[in-house]
Design a protein around this motif. Structure first.
Motif, short mmCIF file in Angstrom:
data_model
loop_
_atom_site.label_atom_id
_atom_site.label_comp_id
_atom_site.label_asym_id
_atom_site.label_seq_id
_atom_site.Cartn_x
_atom_site.Cartn_y
_atom_site.Cartn_z
N MET A 75 22.21 -0.42 24.73
CA MET A 75 22.29 0.36 25.96
C MET A 75 21.43 -0.30 27.04
O MET A 75 20.34 -0.79 26.78
N LYS A 76 21.95 -0.25 28.26
CA LYS A 76 21.21 -0.78 29.41
C LYS A 76 20.63 0.41 30.18
O LYS A 76 21.36 1.23 30.73
N ILE A 77 19.29 0.50 30.18
CA ILE A 77 18.60 1.65 30.77
C ILE A 77 17.84 1.20 32.02
O ILE A 77 17.12 0.19 31.98
N LEU A 78 17.98 1.96 33.09
CA LEU A 78 17.23 1.70 34.32
C LEU A 78 16.26 2.85 34.56
O LEU A 78 16.67 3.97 34.83
N PHE A 79 14.96 2.56 34.44
CA PHE A 79 13.92 3.53 34.76
C PHE A 79 13.62 3.46 36.25
O PHE A 79 13.52 2.37 36.83
N VAL A 80 13.43 4.64 36.86
CA VAL A 80 13.00 4.72 38.25
C VAL A 80 11.72 5.56 38.28
O VAL A 80 11.74 6.73 37.89
N SER A 81 10.63 4.95 38.71
CA SER A 81 9.36 5.67 38.67
C SER A 81 8.34 5.01 39.58
O SER A 81 8.47 3.83 39.95
N ILE A 82 7.30 5.77 39.93
CA ILE A 82 6.12 5.19 40.53
C ILE A 82 5.35 4.45 39.43
O ILE A 82 5.56 4.71 38.25
N PRO A 83 4.45 3.53 39.79
CA PRO A 83 3.65 2.84 38.76
C PRO A 83 2.55 3.77 38.26
O PRO A 83 1.46 3.84 38.81
N ASN A 84 2.84 4.48 37.20
CA ASN A 84 1.99 5.56 36.72
C ASN A 84 1.70 5.36 35.23
O ASN A 84 2.57 4.99 34.46
N HIS A 85 0.45 5.65 34.84
CA HIS A 85 0.01 5.46 33.45
C HIS A 85 0.90 6.24 32.48
O HIS A 85 1.26 5.74 31.42
N VAL B 187 13.29 8.01 21.08
CA VAL B 187 14.30 6.95 20.90
C VAL B 187 15.67 7.57 20.65
O VAL B 187 16.69 7.11 21.20
N ALA B 188 15.71 8.64 19.88
CA ALA B 188 16.98 9.29 19.57
C ALA B 188 17.62 9.92 20.79
O ALA B 188 18.86 10.00 20.88
N LEU B 189 16.80 10.37 21.76
CA LEU B 189 17.35 10.94 22.99
C LEU B 189 18.33 9.98 23.65
O LEU B 189 19.42 10.37 24.07
N TYR B 190 17.91 8.73 23.75
CA TYR B 190 18.74 7.72 24.40
C TYR B 190 19.90 7.31 23.50
O TYR B 190 21.03 7.14 23.96
N GLN B 191 19.60 7.16 22.21
CA GLN B 191 20.63 6.75 21.27
C GLN B 191 21.80 7.73 21.26
O GLN B 191 22.96 7.35 21.15
N HIS C 50 17.21 -1.74 23.19
CA HIS C 50 17.86 -1.54 24.48
C HIS C 50 17.43 -2.62 25.48
O HIS C 50 16.36 -3.20 25.37
N GLU C 51 18.27 -2.83 26.47
CA GLU C 51 17.91 -3.66 27.62
C GLU C 51 17.34 -2.70 28.68
O GLU C 51 18.07 -1.86 29.21
N VAL C 52 16.06 -2.83 28.97
CA VAL C 52 15.38 -1.85 29.82
C VAL C 52 14.91 -2.50 31.11
O VAL C 52 14.28 -3.57 31.09
N HIS C 53 15.18 -1.83 32.21
CA HIS C 53 14.75 -2.27 33.54
C HIS C 53 13.88 -1.18 34.17
O HIS C 53 14.04 0.01 33.87
N TRP C 54 12.99 -1.60 35.07
CA TRP C 54 12.18 -0.65 35.83
C TRP C 54 12.24 -0.98 37.31
O TRP C 54 11.90 -2.09 37.72
#
Length: 379
Positions: free
Chosen positions: A1-11, A371-375, A25-29
């Motif tokens: 799965m290709k996932i795109l995260f959108v977020s502020i730079p937060n801990h 992990v299962a949420l995305y799967q 997964h292939e993960v982008h931010w």
């Protein structure tokens, strides 16, 4: 799965994202504020930053510091539009799913683009006061409803916010309640017996929402009873708190960690494991990660309860105390003294809280569920 995260730079975001490392997964931010540059904390993720400025001209930092009004004028022409950049990024990445963390900063600015791509599933994680106090961020009820109409999957950090989302028209899938950071690695070796604890630990937010000064003034009202028996440690302290402590003879032996100075999370957990009580005072919040951490490390929690979120894990007088009025120094002082003088209550609370937090908020346990949420979104 290709996932795109959108977020502020937060801990908290970095901690959540790292739950997916090695999940295949292939993960982008997309750093929506473009405020951090490349983050080594998630170096395995393909990061998209450095997009905001058209031209990083010589002397930019000098003008920004010395002539802010001129800098703002220049930026009207020198800044790429967030929505346009995000639109181009979507066309390039073509993600299978977008996951947006927080609504005001991460969701609303790209809402027009999200609505252009209704076939790309959107996950939304609400954080803190995100839904509970959206008006304080300048959002209207209409725009909140519009955003929730676009959300396909919802994650909240407390049950309260799921109910709020329903009241504002959300009608799609709820993936559950999870801590905003994806779980906590409780350090059991740092958890001291109740009788050996000697720290009063205070979260030092004083930013309009956080009300740490009221806590410090309440402790001061207790006088020598506190100073002679306990160490005071204040962490994540805003400047007003730092200045207050610096000019107070009462707090001359207190240990203070400023909000903008990085402290490893493990160090905070170690303090919590030595603390008699942990105090968090605010007028608005979701489920504070600091509260969950403190409870899991055995510190007796004294915490405000905005909208009933905190009472989901704290029963007043049983495993902690709930502050009814954040502005009431006398109430806070009474709760602190009551907790400090009731060893039996604190021992029972520590035993219950450590067990409960490990069962429900332990990072090692939650990782497989996250992990299962995305799967499970895969066709």
């Amino acid at each position: 799965m290709k996932i795109l995260f959108v977020s502020i730079p937060n801990h908290h975001f970095f901690q959540w994202a790292n739950q997916l490392k090695d999940a295949g997964h292939e993960v982008h931010w997309f750093d929506i504020t473009d405020g951090a540059g490349f983050s080594s904390k998630i170096n395995w993720i393909q990061q998209h930053n450095g997009w905001k400025l058209r031209w990083n001209f010589p002397g930019r930092y000098f003008i920004k510091r010395k002539f802010p009004s001129i800098y703002q004028f220049i930026n009207r022409f020198n800044t790429h539009k967030t929505a346009t950049v995000f639109d181009n990024l979507l066309a390039t990445i073509q993600p299978d799913v977008i996951h947006c963390f927080e609504m005001n900063l991460s969701g609303i600015p790209i809402l027009p683009v999200l609505e252009k791509y209704p076939n790309i599933p959107l996950i939304y994680s609400s954080w803190g006061s995100d839904l509970y106090d959206f008006k304080s961020f300048g959002l209207s009820e209409a725009i909140v409803k519009q955003f929730l109409q676009r959300v396909d999957y919802l994650i909240t950090d407390c049950k309260r916010d799921y109910q709020l989302a329903l009241s504002y028209g959300f009608s799609n899938a709820f993936l559950g309640v999870f801590p905003g950071n994806g779980g906590i690695l409780f350090q059991s070796t740092y958890i001291l017996p109740t009788e050996e604890r000697d720290i009063i630990l205070v979260k030092g937010y004083e930013d309009g929402v956080g009300k740490a000064l009221n806590v410090l003034e309440a402790i001061q009202e207790l006088g020598l009873f506190v100073i002679q028996n306990y160490k005071i440690v204040v962490y994540s302290a805003d400047k007003k708190v730092v200045d207050f402590i610096a000019t107070s003879r009462f707090y001359e032996s207190a240990e203070v960690f400023e909000r903008n100075h990085y402290i490893p999370n493990e160090a905070i957990l170690e303090f919590m494991g030595k603390s008699v009580i942990h105090i968090g005072n605010s007028v608005s919040d979701g489920m504070p990660n600091s509260l969950l951490e403190a409870m899991g490390m055995g510190a007796f929690p004294i915490q405000t309860n905005p909208g009933g979120a905190t009472e989901e894990v704290v029963e007043h007088g049983v495993n902690g105390y709930l502050i009814t009025f954040p502005e009431s120094k006398s109430e806070i002082a009474h709760l602190i003294k009551s907790a400090l003088t009731n060893l039996t209550l604190r021992k029972k609370a520590q035993e219950y809280n450590v067990s409960f937090m490990n069962a429900h908020y332990n990072r090692a346990i939650l990782q497989s569920k996250i992990v299962a949420l995305y799967q499970n979104l895969l066709p």
